[in-house]
Design a protein around this motif. Structure first.
Motif, PDB file in Angstrom:
ATOM      1  N   UNK A  70       0.826  -1.209   0.000  1.00 50.88           N
ATOM      2  CA  UNK A  70       0.000   0.000   0.000  1.00 50.88           C
ATOM      3  C   UNK A  70       0.862   1.262   0.000  1.00 50.88           C
ATOM      4  N   UNK A  71       1.985   1.233   0.729  1.00 51.77           N
ATOM      5  CA  UNK A  71       2.890   2.387   0.735  1.00 51.77           C
ATOM      6  C   UNK A  71       3.641   2.515  -0.587  1.00 51.77           C
ATOM      7  N   UNK A  72       3.999   1.391  -1.187  1.00 52.26           N
ATOM      8  CA  UNK A  72       4.733   1.430  -2.455  1.00 52.26           C
ATOM      9  C   UNK A  72       3.858   1.953  -3.587  1.00 52.26           C
ATOM     10  N   UNK A  73       2.572   1.659  -3.539  1.00 55.44           N
ATOM     11  CA  UNK A  73       1.656   2.226  -4.534  1.00 55.44           C
ATOM     12  C   UNK A  73       1.613   3.753  -4.421  1.00 55.44           C
ATOM     13  N   UNK A  74       1.599   4.251  -3.188  1.00 57.61           N
ATOM     14  CA  UNK A  74       1.596   5.702  -2.978  1.00 57.61           C
ATOM     15  C   UNK A  74       2.870   6.329  -3.538  1.00 57.61           C
ATOM     16  N   UNK A  75       3.992   5.646  -3.354  1.00 61.61           N
ATOM     17  CA  UNK A  75       5.266   6.149  -3.865  1.00 61.61           C
ATOM     18  C   UNK A  75       5.249   6.217  -5.389  1.00 61.61           C
ATOM     19  N   UNK A  76       4.790   5.157  -6.031  1.00 58.96           N
ATOM     20  CA  UNK A  76       4.757   5.143  -7.497  1.00 58.96           C
ATOM     21  C   UNK A  76       3.800   6.202  -8.038  1.00 58.96           C
ATOM     22  N   UNK A  77       2.754   6.483  -7.272  1.00 55.77           N
ATOM     23  CA  UNK A  77       1.827   7.553  -7.671  1.00 55.77           C
ATOM     24  C   UNK A  77       2.536   8.902  -7.584  1.00 55.77           C
ATOM     25  N   UNK A  78       3.265   9.128  -6.491  1.00 53.80           N
ATOM     26  CA  UNK A  78       3.981  10.395  -6.329  1.00 53.80           C
ATOM     27  C   UNK A  78       5.080  10.564  -7.375  1.00 53.80           C
ATOM     28  N   UNK A  79       5.688   9.460  -7.771  1.00 52.80           N
ATOM     29  CA  UNK A  79       6.750   9.508  -8.778  1.00 52.80           C
ATOM     30  C   UNK A  79       6.195   9.549 -10.201  1.00 52.80           C
ATOM     31  N   UNK A  80       4.863   9.559 -10.306  1.00 52.29           N
ATOM     32  CA  UNK A  80       4.152   9.639 -11.587  1.00 52.29           C
ATOM     33  C   UNK A  80       4.471   8.447 -12.496  1.00 52.29           C
ATOM     34  N   UNK A  81       4.583   7.269 -11.880  1.00 54.85           N
ATOM     35  CA  UNK A  81       4.829   6.035 -12.635  1.00 54.85           C
ATOM     36  C   UNK A  81       3.641   5.074 -12.574  1.00 54.85           C
ATOM     37  N   UNK A  82       2.762   5.263 -11.616  1.00 57.00           N
ATOM     38  CA  UNK A  82       1.649   4.332 -11.404  1.00 57.00           C
ATOM     39  C   UNK A  82       0.814   4.136 -12.668  1.00 57.00           C
ATOM     40  N   UNK A  83       0.639   5.192 -13.431  1.00 58.68           N
ATOM     41  CA  UNK A  83      -0.232   5.162 -14.606  1.00 58.68           C
ATOM     42  C   UNK A  83       0.207   4.150 -15.665  1.00 58.68           C
ATOM     43  N   UNK A  84       1.474   3.758 -15.636  1.00 58.27           N
ATOM     44  CA  UNK A  84       1.998   2.885 -16.686  1.00 58.27           C
ATOM     45  C   UNK A  84       1.788   1.394 -16.393  1.00 58.27           C
ATOM     46  N   UNK A  85       1.370   1.066 -15.186  1.00 57.43           N
ATOM     47  CA  UNK A  85       1.272  -0.341 -14.798  1.00 57.43           C
ATOM     48  C   UNK A  85      -0.186  -0.805 -14.766  1.00 57.43           C
ATOM     49  N   UNK A  86      -0.445  -1.906 -15.452  1.00 56.06           N
ATOM     50  CA  UNK A  86      -1.804  -2.463 -15.495  1.00 56.06           C
ATOM     51  C   UNK A  86      -2.195  -3.090 -14.170  1.00 56.06           C
TER      52      UNK A  86
END
Length: 231
Positions: free
Chosen positions: A153-169
């Motif tokens: 759950x914390x790693x998802x927040x990090x990827x969102x902040x780093x603007x990378x979350x959008x690329x992962x299905x």
């Protein structure tokens, strides 16, 4: 004319040869912020009133972190962080009989907050360009990561902040499914998740990571492709 693999920094990846790209996270895409672990050590000392200096506490944390990573790789099972920290605290001379699981969860809430405040650093510097190219070619990507002290759950927040979350299905974290790489079952789970997107053969999937045992050997043992990266 044969298309040559594109070189992303020091990593050659032939995007046209695969349909789905699975990425490890730690030491593949991100690494810990150097300010986080010292702050977590101080928090542990103060939260549980541990009568040891921060250097000794840090040494014990690193020892058990490395030990349980090795055990997870050998057994293929995820080890709950509560179990690890009970051992850490006991090794530092505290009587854990007086410490509850809720006490530990309170510590983890504050530790996770520190983690988000001291956000990890991207080490694969052009990963956003690679992920963008994968998406442009109408291919898909995902995360497959073992977790130890920091949960999904914390790693998802990090990827969102780093603007990378959008690329992962989708993202798969060991704490959420109770298995760790190189367990063949976690790669089977990855394969099933890709089938929910579209029908693929294992040979059309590549897993990319920094750990020869967990990432490379794990993926190859299930019949997927693998790419070992080191930054």
């Amino acid at each position: 004319m044969v298309n040559k693999p594109i070189k992303w920094l020091f990593v050659e990846i032939d995007i046209d040869s695969y349909e789905h790209f699975s990425f490890d996270l730690w030491m593949t895409i991100i690494r810990s912020n150097p300010q986080f672990k010292p702050k977590r050590t101080v928090l542990l000392k103060e939260y549980f009133d541990i009568d040891k200096n921060v250097e000794e506490i840090d040494r014990v944390i690193r020892h058990y972190d490395n030990l349980f990573n090795i055990i997870s790789e050998k057994t293929g099972n995820h080890i709950e962080r509560e179990e690890v920290f009970f051992l850490i605290i006991a090794s530092l001379g505290k009587d854990i009989q007086g410490i509850s699981v809720d006490d530990l969860r309170g510590f983890f809430m504050r530790s996770d907050k520190l983690f988000i405040e001291n956000i990890p650093r991207i080490i694969w510097k052009d990963i956003d360009q690679l992920l963008k190219k994968i998406k442009e070619k109408e291919k898909t990507a995902s995360i497959l990561s073992n977790t130890a002290f920091i949960y999904g759950d914390s790693l998802r927040k990090v990827l969102r902040q780093l603007e990378l979350e959008q690329y992962f299905s989708f993202m798969i974290f060991s704490d959420e499914i109770g298995m760790s790489k190189p367990n063949i079952k976690i790669f089977e789970y990855l394969y099933k998740k890709t089938q929910e997107l579209r029908p693929l053969h294992r040979s059309q999937i590549i897993h990319i990571g920094d750990n020869k045992i967990a990432d490379q050997n794990g993926a190859l043992s299930y019949g997927m492709n693998a790419k070992l990266v080191k930054f």
